[in-house]
Scaffold this motif. Structure first.
Motif, mmCIF file in Angstrom:
data_model
loop_
_atom_site.group_PDB
_atom_site.id
_atom_site.type_symbol
_atom_site.label_atom_id
_atom_site.label_comp_id
_atom_site.label_asym_id
_atom_site.label_seq_id
_atom_site.Cartn_x
_atom_site.Cartn_y
_atom_site.Cartn_z
ATOM 1 N N LEU A 122 0.812 -1.223 0.000
ATOM 2 C CA LEU A 122 0.000 0.000 0.000
ATOM 3 C C LEU A 122 0.844 1.270 0.000
ATOM 4 C CD1 LEU A 122 -2.730 -1.145 2.557
ATOM 5 C CD2 LEU A 122 -3.132 -0.585 0.148
ATOM 6 N N ASP A 123 2.148 1.140 0.247
ATOM 7 C CA ASP A 123 2.965 2.363 0.219
ATOM 8 C C ASP A 123 3.567 2.613 -1.162
ATOM 9 O OD1 ASP A 123 4.714 0.118 0.645
ATOM 10 O OD2 ASP A 123 6.317 1.549 1.092
ATOM 11 N N MET A 124 3.273 1.744 -2.122
ATOM 12 C CA MET A 124 3.748 2.019 -3.487
ATOM 13 C C MET A 124 2.862 3.104 -4.110
ATOM 14 S SD MET A 124 6.454 0.366 -4.086
ATOM 15 C CE MET A 124 6.989 0.341 -2.365
ATOM 16 N N GLN A 125 3.495 4.021 -4.842
ATOM 17 C CA GLN A 125 2.728 5.080 -5.502
ATOM 18 C C GLN A 125 1.805 4.480 -6.563
ATOM 19 O OE1 GLN A 125 6.244 7.409 -6.710
ATOM 20 N NE2 GLN A 125 5.371 9.084 -5.498
ATOM 21 N N TYR A 126 0.721 5.186 -6.834
ATOM 22 C CA TYR A 126 -0.206 4.744 -7.895
ATOM 23 C C TYR A 126 0.460 4.943 -9.261
ATOM 24 C CZ TYR A 126 -3.775 4.838 -4.253
ATOM 25 O OH TYR A 126 -4.495 4.602 -3.105
ATOM 26 N N ASP A 127 1.071 6.106 -9.425
ATOM 27 C CA ASP A 127 1.836 6.402 -10.646
ATOM 28 C C ASP A 127 2.842 7.492 -10.289
ATOM 29 O OD1 ASP A 127 0.605 8.925 -10.749
ATOM 30 O OD2 ASP A 127 -0.939 8.239 -12.146
ATOM 31 N N SER A 128 3.560 7.979 -11.281
ATOM 32 C CA SER A 128 4.662 8.895 -10.968
ATOM 33 C C SER A 128 4.175 10.244 -10.444
ATOM 34 C CB SER A 128 5.525 9.107 -12.215
ATOM 35 O OG SER A 128 4.720 9.670 -13.227
ATOM 36 N N THR A 129 2.864 10.511 -10.525
ATOM 37 C CA THR A 129 2.365 11.795 -10.017
ATOM 38 C C THR A 129 1.826 11.693 -8.591
ATOM 39 O OG1 THR A 129 0.075 11.495 -10.760
ATOM 40 C CG2 THR A 129 1.641 12.378 -12.385
ATOM 41 N N SER A 130 1.857 10.500 -8.000
ATOM 42 C CA SER A 130 1.269 10.328 -6.660
ATOM 43 C C SER A 130 1.947 11.219 -5.624
ATOM 44 C CB SER A 130 1.396 8.877 -6.199
ATOM 45 O OG SER A 130 0.586 8.042 -6.967
ATOM 46 N N THR A 131 1.137 11.827 -4.789
ATOM 47 C CA THR A 131 1.637 12.744 -3.761
ATOM 48 C C THR A 131 2.490 12.025 -2.724
ATOM 49 O OG1 THR A 131 -0.548 13.716 -3.992
ATOM 50 C CG2 THR A 131 0.865 14.629 -2.266
ATOM 51 N N TYR A 132 2.041 10.856 -2.291
ATOM 52 C CA TYR A 132 2.768 10.126 -1.252
ATOM 53 C C TYR A 132 3.238 8.787 -1.819
ATOM 54 C CZ TYR A 132 0.212 13.499 1.523
ATOM 55 O OH TYR A 132 -0.312 14.657 2.011
ATOM 56 N N GLY A 133 4.085 8.131 -1.052
ATOM 57 C CA GLY A 133 4.477 6.769 -1.401
ATOM 58 C C GLY A 133 5.862 6.676 -2.000
ATOM 59 N N LEU A 134 6.299 5.429 -2.140
ATOM 60 C CA LEU A 134 7.601 5.105 -2.735
ATOM 61 C C LEU A 134 7.327 4.324 -4.016
ATOM 62 C CD1 LEU A 134 9.230 3.756 0.578
ATOM 63 C CD2 LEU A 134 9.566 6.036 -0.421
ATOM 64 N N HIS A 135 8.376 4.022 -4.783
ATOM 65 C CA HIS A 135 8.113 3.196 -5.966
ATOM 66 C C HIS A 135 9.240 2.212 -6.258
ATOM 67 C CE1 HIS A 135 9.998 6.928 -7.564
ATOM 68 N NE2 HIS A 135 10.747 6.043 -8.181
ATOM 69 N N TRP A 136 9.951 1.810 -5.213
ATOM 70 C CA TRP A 136 11.068 0.888 -5.456
ATOM 71 C C TRP A 136 10.599 -0.467 -5.994
ATOM 72 C CZ3 TRP A 136 10.889 -3.713 -2.993
ATOM 73 C CH2 TRP A 136 10.141 -3.791 -1.809
ATOM 74 N N ALA A 137 9.382 -0.886 -5.643
ATOM 75 C CA ALA A 137 8.918 -2.202 -6.123
ATOM 76 C C ALA A 137 8.110 -2.061 -7.409
ATOM 77 C CB ALA A 137 8.070 -2.887 -5.064
ATOM 78 N N ALA A 138 7.276 -1.035 -7.482
ATOM 79 C CA ALA A 138 6.392 -0.855 -8.640
ATOM 80 C C ALA A 138 5.546 0.398 -8.436
ATOM 81 C CB ALA A 138 5.448 -2.046 -8.767
ATOM 82 N N TYR A 139 4.926 0.849 -9.511
ATOM 83 C CA TYR A 139 3.760 1.712 -9.375
ATOM 84 C C TYR A 139 2.572 0.763 -9.355
ATOM 85 C CZ TYR A 139 6.706 5.675 -10.653
ATOM 86 O OH TYR A 139 7.687 6.620 -10.663
#
Ligand code: TNX
Length: 525
Positions: free
Chosen positions: A408-425
């Motif tokens: 749940l901490d992965m961003q939805y896409d590159s514009t997401s306000t919060y979150g990380l993306h080391w595993a995926a969007y």
């Protein structure tokens, strides 16, 4: 109501909706209700039941637990409907016009958590084998009612339930989420609120990540500096915090009353800087570290060849086991990059035995499969399929929490306000479109106890921020855990999800309005 009348009502609704865009009209087709998770079977009979000020909630016998479930339903419905539903006990089916909850199912197919809900124009009859089933049937009743039933102020009726029969039981016994209260601390009220949200979607586990490099969040009476010092701060240098044992017990009870089991995690031997900063003797060089407020991982380790380390762990596990009615204690074991593998393996072996000695089963991140798994240890697959496969080869069960699909901490896409993306969007469709039993060929349904969607909190510290990452993806994970995969389909799901936009708004949930979901006008931004 006769079926002609109900047809007329339905027709009037269609006309009113078209002409006046009048909300509040409810379809009388139970099979069209937007239930999440989707029930296993729904048979519609095309009429409706009216909740009125004459309606009460009857529970069978004098059971405290049934009375509590009945009262829970009354407390959910009364503020918005102001119908004054009362909870009463009875030994036989009540008169027409009421809701009846009983444990009369005696129906092997429904298992421990299933229920059968039969709604006619005269009555609402909910039966289950066990109280948990009644609790989930109650969530279904809430979702069949108009969304505004979730408001806490008086709303206008009518309060109609479409008629028919729902038979429903979950695909997996473990349907959970995890909250990282170590990176950012979340207080008792935030956690209770999250438990309510989990229950609404029929989830039954809350894993609390109670310690990490940045903070120690649970009072341990025999090692008080863990919280006095190690709980002082959090990511970004904010205030931190911790739960006293009394507060934690209150959370456990609150969760239990909603059929949610809290699984506490103390992460070790890595992710332990907060403990290492609080007690110098836990470090190999005998010197306390500084408190840490960044978001790097993999730099800390308990000193695995000092006896005091095991005295410390035994005390922590003993106190935690005493606070935990659930069967599992989570001992972390992830990303111990600062621990040599030849130290890691005997450490994890010894700590498993300590957990077992205190009467609990072990849950740990997938790296634990590098050690020798004790009977009943469950491997939580998050990163490496090869670890989870090693676990299965050792006879262990797997909890599915793959970072690429379920974090749940992965961003939805590159514009997401919060979150990380080391595993995926992870857009909302991607979060939904996977099957735990079909992700890794070597891991089959019979090896899997269920699914968990973890929220790591490096980037979120307030309830609204956490909700933006949790919702609406949590609903998809709830459905993956409950609904058989052959009944799930994104194109059909996204329409049901869209209708939950209104429900989430009524429940004050701050969710991400994904463009992939056909939300109603108010939700689109
Ligand atoms: C990896 S997932 C971690 C956590 C981080 C997370 C951030 C896992 C077992 N370890 O320590 O918070 O990534 O996404």
């Amino acid at each position: 109501m006769t079926s002609t009348k109900s047809k007329n009502f339905a027709l009037a609704c269609i006309v009113l909706t078209a002409v006046l865009s009048q909300p509040g009209c409810k379809p009388t087709d139970l099979s069209k209700e937007n239930l999440i998770p989707k029930p296993v079977s729904v048979t519609a009979t095309g009429s409706s039941f009216d909740l009125t000020d004459q309606t009460d909630i009857y529970v069978q016998g004098e059971s405290e637990e049934l009375l509590r479930i009945g009262q829970y339903l009354a407390d959910k419905l009364n503020p918005s409907t102001e119908l004054g539903l009362e909870v009463k006990t009875t030994t036989e089916a009540p008169a027409t016009g009421n809701i009846f909850l009983s444990l009369a199912a005696n129906d092997a197919e429904l298992g421990n958590e299933g229920y059968e809900l039969t709604i006619t124009d005269k009555s609402v009859n909910l039966v289950a084998n066990k109280p948990a089933g009644l609790f989930y049937g109650v969530q279904t009743i809430r979702q069949i009612l108009p969304a505004k039933v979730e408001m806490t102020t008086k709303q206008k009726g009518p309060w109609k339930l479409a008629t028919g029969t729902i038979r429903d039981t979950p695909a997996y016994g473990y349907r959970g989420s995890m909250l990282d209260v170590a990176r950012h601390f979340f207080g008792v009220d935030d956690v209770k609120n999250f438990i309510d949200q989990l229950a609404y979607y029929k989830m039954n586990v809350l894993h609390l990540h109670l310690s990490d490099d940045q903070g120690w969040r649970i009072e341990i009476k025999s090692w008080p500096n863990l919280t006095a010092h190690g709980g002082k701060t959090e990511v970004g240098g904010g205030e931190g915090g911790f739960y006293t044992q009394e507060q934690y017990t209150e959370l456990v009870k609150y969760a239990q009353d909603r059929f949610v089991t809290i699984i506490p995690e103390i992460d070790m031997p890595g992710h332990t800087n907060a403990a290492l900063a609080s007690y110098p003797e836990l470090n190999c060089d005998g010197k306390a570290t500084e408190l840490y407020t960044g978001i790097e991982v993999g730099f800390s380790t308990l000193c695995t060849n000092k006896e005091v380390t095991y005295q410390f762990i035994d005390d922590v596990i003993r106190e935690l086991a005493a606070l935990t009615p659930g069967e599992y204690l989570h001992i972390g074991g992830d990303e111990s990059h600062a621990t040599k593998i030849e130290d890691y393996i005997p450490f994890m072996n010894r700590v498993q035995d300590m957990v077992i000695a205190h009467g609990k089963k072990v849950l740990a991140w997938d790296e634990i499969a590098l050690a020798t798994l004790k009977p009943n240890t469950v491997v939580q697959y998050w990163a490496k399929a090869e670890n989870a496969i090693k676990g299965v080869a050792q006879g262990a069960k797997v909890l599915m929490a793959p970072a690429k699909s379920a974090y749940l901490d992965m961003q939805y896409d590159s514009t997401s306000t919060y979150g990380l993306h080391w595993a995926a969007y992870i857009e909302v469709d991607k979060g939904y479109n996977w099957d735990p039993a079909n992700l890794v060929p070597e891991i089959k349904k019979e090896n899997i106890i269920g699914i968990e969607a973890p929220l790591w909190s490096e980037t979120v510290g307030a309830r609204q921020e956490a909700e933006y990452l949790i919702f609406p993806r949590l609903l998809g994970y709830a459905e993956i855990g409950w609904t058989p995969s052959e009944l799930r389909n994104w194109d059909e799901y996204k329409v049901r999800l869209a209708s939950h936009g209104e429900r989430m708004r009524m429940m004050n949930i701050n969710f991400y309005p994904s463009k992939l979901v056909p939300w109603d006008g108010q939700t689109k931004k």
